[in-house]
Design a protein around this motif. Structure first.
Motif, PDB file in Angstrom:
ATOM      1  N   SER A 303       0.880  -1.234  -0.139  1.00  0.00           N
ATOM      2  CA  SER A 303      -0.030  -0.142   0.125  1.00  0.00           C
ATOM      3  C   SER A 303       0.774   1.406   0.039  1.00  0.00           C
ATOM      4  CB  SER A 303      -0.746   0.033   1.077  1.00  0.00           C
ATOM      5  OG  SER A 303      -1.547   1.160   1.475  1.00  0.00           O
ATOM      6  N   LEU A 304       1.945   1.304   0.740  1.00  0.00           N
ATOM      7  CA  LEU A 304       2.912   2.310   0.808  1.00  0.00           C
ATOM      8  C   LEU A 304       3.426   2.628  -0.586  1.00  0.00           C
ATOM      9  CD1 LEU A 304       4.811   1.723   4.111  1.00  0.00           C
ATOM     10  CD2 LEU A 304       3.508   3.793   3.547  1.00  0.00           C
ATOM     11  N   ILE A 305       4.015   1.588  -1.151  1.00  0.00           N
ATOM     12  CA  ILE A 305       4.679   1.837  -2.551  1.00  0.00           C
ATOM     13  C   ILE A 305       3.397   2.371  -3.500  1.00  0.00           C
ATOM     14  CG2 ILE A 305       5.679   0.402  -4.307  1.00  0.00           C
ATOM     15  CD1 ILE A 305       7.711   0.207  -2.133  1.00  0.00           C
ATOM     16  N   ALA A 306       2.142   1.599  -3.353  1.00  0.00           N
ATOM     17  CA  ALA A 306       1.194   2.115  -4.427  1.00  0.00           C
ATOM     18  C   ALA A 306       0.797   3.526  -4.142  1.00  0.00           C
ATOM     19  CB  ALA A 306      -0.002   1.177  -4.231  1.00  0.00           C
ATOM     20  N   HIS A 307       1.047   4.055  -2.988  1.00  0.00           N
ATOM     21  CA  HIS A 307       0.680   5.416  -2.709  1.00  0.00           C
ATOM     22  C   HIS A 307       1.804   6.432  -2.812  1.00  0.00           C
ATOM     23  CE1 HIS A 307      -2.808   3.584  -0.495  1.00  0.00           C
ATOM     24  NE2 HIS A 307      -3.464   4.608  -1.188  1.00  0.00           N
TER      25      HIS A 307
END
Ligand SMILES: Nc1ncnc2c1ncn2[C@@H]1O[C@H](COP(=O)(O)OP(=O)(O)OP(=O)(O)O)[C@@H](O)[C@H]1O
Length: 586
Positions: A303-307
């Motif tokens: 999720s962090l990378i996607a954000h």
């Protein structure tokens, strides 16, 4: 019962100025002014009240419903008229400053009149972090004029986001039907923001949840301030710049638009410094992620990378730390291994599927698995356009799957300082900002002799060197030989910051030639690849305004540091093998 009659009775009771004690009997005036009152029956207050109450229910419900219907109708009309006459824009307000004590919410209609910062509240020393800013209060509507148009804005909390960090929205409304006005306002806002951020980069870190938290605005670090062997920084900078301009090239070839750099090697050699200077040069913000962060698992990592935003630098510092604490796979060559497991096709497609399934699923640290890391870096959710920098002091600890091109494309080794670096560091240290105006000031600086190496030396500085102690960057404070003999400090006083000892002094003005000659001399005293740049920087810090002393004390310092290193190594070897220290040292 007729409501008009009741109302009349009530009015007459009020008019008579009846006291609490008189309430039991009807006032005579009431009878006079309200001839029908006696006929009504409510001769006492309780009767009157019960009559009132019996009427209230139906009357008030009807009247209330009528008023509410009117209100709703009016607001509906107002809103639909508003849609026609107002331009409305809503933004997610993800202002991290609201988390800090620096923010003050204000409820003032003069908000933003001239400036959004509170002047006069900086720290005395002008330290910018002490600056406070105004932000609009929650749930208050502020109004102002923009290009002659009435405009309002309002900040509201929403029920989105987490419990600890609810999302906020900012609603802007302009009393106009011309969308160009809104566009102009937004363009102006963006330009103002870009102007304000021209000299800074924003640094974010992954917080405990799966969100990025803004932690700092940092002045851009000039590329020239990072001293590496010639060509190293230029190579990476050029490669990254080229990458950012090659979106179409990647798209045409169906290659994921991502680039990864691995900076590995000695601690304190400038890895992080280089990343910061490249970020400044490319105008990218930095997002720092630690794989050993508590509460990080595969999902939150993904999720962090996607954000991540479209263009940014993702920095995974000490990427080896996760591997040290968790599983280390025994694959030596990722391509061979991929072929062996028949996973090359899947890997080429960007997924780690098929790679050592079982071990891949074991957590590296906390809830993060190797496959989770690989998936996050090059899975579908991974952001296009991002540049990944990973740093490590231990190259051998990294899993080969991670090192594969496509994940970490360029591997750059950082070694301990070369003599070239030592020389350039010295030059940078003693070159003043206005080096254009440097004057030959041997006289002013008291330079009156040259040593046999051609180095300009100050007789006053060399002969009358102050007694000082300095704190080496890593280790016990060490007194230089010359200083030790004449130390004015009582026994046991070990750490004295030299620059402060001569607190009122300033850097002597030196010509470029003088600095170059001193730098050559300094570099010749520093054995190549023996100390990190951070260590050399720490040493020179102790001689901030005394280049001659830095040179004069260098041999003693080098000797003592080398001795310390030998001891450290023998201790390490002893710890590893269990052999007595003396044997190892011998
Ligand atoms: N090549 C260099 N040029 C200029 N300054 C340097 C260089 N290397 C290190 N420094 C200085 O040393 C300090 C530490 O450097 P930095 O954090 O960049 O090292 P690092 O290689 O990232 O270390 P680590 O591996 O421990 O994280 C900084 O203050 C930096 O200014």
């Amino acid at each position: 019962m007729d409501p008009a009659q009741i109302l009349q009775t009530v009015l007459s009771v009020i008019q008579s100025g009846i006291g609490a004690e008189d309430l039991a009997s009807p006032p005579p005036q009431a009878a006079a002014t309200a001839p029908h009152a006696s006929a009504l029956g409510p001769s006492s207050l309780p009767q009157l009240l019960s009559a009132l109450l019996s009427m209230h229910a139906t009357q008030f419900v009807l009247i209330g419903a009528f008023i509410e219907a009117l209100r709703r109708l009016f607001s509906m009309l107002w809103e639909s008229a508003g849609d026609d006459f107002w331009l409305t824009a809503t933004f997610d307000w993800d202002d991290d400053t609201s988390d800090t004590a620096r923010s003050i919410e204000v409820s003032s209609y003069c908000y933003g009149l001239k400036t959004s910062t509170i002047e006069g509240l900086e720290d005395d020393d002008g330290w910018e972090d002490g600056r406070m800013s105004f932000i609009p209060s929650l749930s208050k509507t502020y109004s102002l004029w923009y290009r002659g148009r009435y405009m309002t804005f309002r900040r509201e909390k929403t029920d989105r986001g987490s419990y600890y960090r609810p999302t906020q929205v900012l609603e802007l409304r302009i009393f106009s039907r011309d969308p160009r006005l809104l566009r102009d306002l937004l363009l102006e806002a963006r330009q103002a923001y870009q102007k304000a951020s021209q000299h800074v980069i924003n640094v974010y870190v992954a917080d405990g949840s799966d969100r990025w938290k803004h932690v700092a605005k940092q002045e851009k670090r000039p590329v020239s301030s990072v001293i590496l062997d010639p060509g190293v920084l230029e190579l990476v900078l050029h490669d990254a710049r080229d990458f950012l301009q090659s979106k179409k090239w990647y798209a045409d070839r169906g290659i994921p638009f991502r680039r990864g750099y691995l900076l590995y090697g000695a601690p304190g050699a400038g890895k992080t410094s280089m990343i910061h200077s490249i970020a400044g040069e490319l105008g990218l913000n930095i997002y720092i992620l630690s794989l050993t962060m508590m509460a990080l698992d595969d999902n939150s990592l993904k999720s962090l990378i996607a954000h991540l935003p479209q263009s940014c630098i993702l920095l995974i510092e000490d990427i080896d730390a996760a591997f040290h604490r968790g599983v280390k796979r025994d694959i030596q060559d990722p391509e061979k291994e991929a072929k062996r497991t028949g996973a090359l096709g899947a890997a080429a497609a960007g997924g780690p599927a098929g790679e050592d399934g079982e071990k891949m699923q074991q957590p590296l640290y906390n809830g993060v698995t190797l496959s989770g890391v690989l998936n996050a870096l090059d899975g579908i959710a991974a952001q296009e356009g991002r540049i990944l920098f990973a740093t490590t002091n231990d190259y051998s600890a990294l899993d080969p799957a991670l090192l594969r091109p496509g994940r970490l494309d360029l591997h750059v080794e950082f070694q301990l300082a070369s003599q070239y670096q030592a020389r350039e560091l010295f030059k940078r240290f003693y070159t003043s900002e206005d080096d254009e105006d440097l004057v030959h000031s041997s006289e002013a600086a008291g330079v009156d002799e040259k040593d046999d190496s051609g180095c300009v030396a100050s007789s006053s500085d060399l002969d009358d060197r102050p007694s000082v102690a300095f704190m080496p960057p890593n280790g016990e404070p060490t007194l230089s030989a010359s200083s030790r003999a004449r130390s004015p400090f009582p026994d046991g006083v070990q750490s004295v910051y030299v620059g402060m000892e001569r607190g009122t002094g300033s850097l002597p003005k030196l010509s470029k030639e003088e600095i170059a000659a001193l730098a050559d001399r300094f570099a010749s005293l520093i054995p190549p690849r023996a100390f990190s740049m951070a260590t050399l920087q720490g040493y020179l810090m102790a001689y901030k305004i005394r280049p001659w002393d830095a040179i004069g004390d260098a041999p003693g310092w080098v000797a003592s540091r080398l001795q310390e290193k030998v001891l450290e190594q023998s201790e390490k070897a002893h710890a590893r093998t269990g052999t007595p220290e003396n044997d190892v040292a011998a």
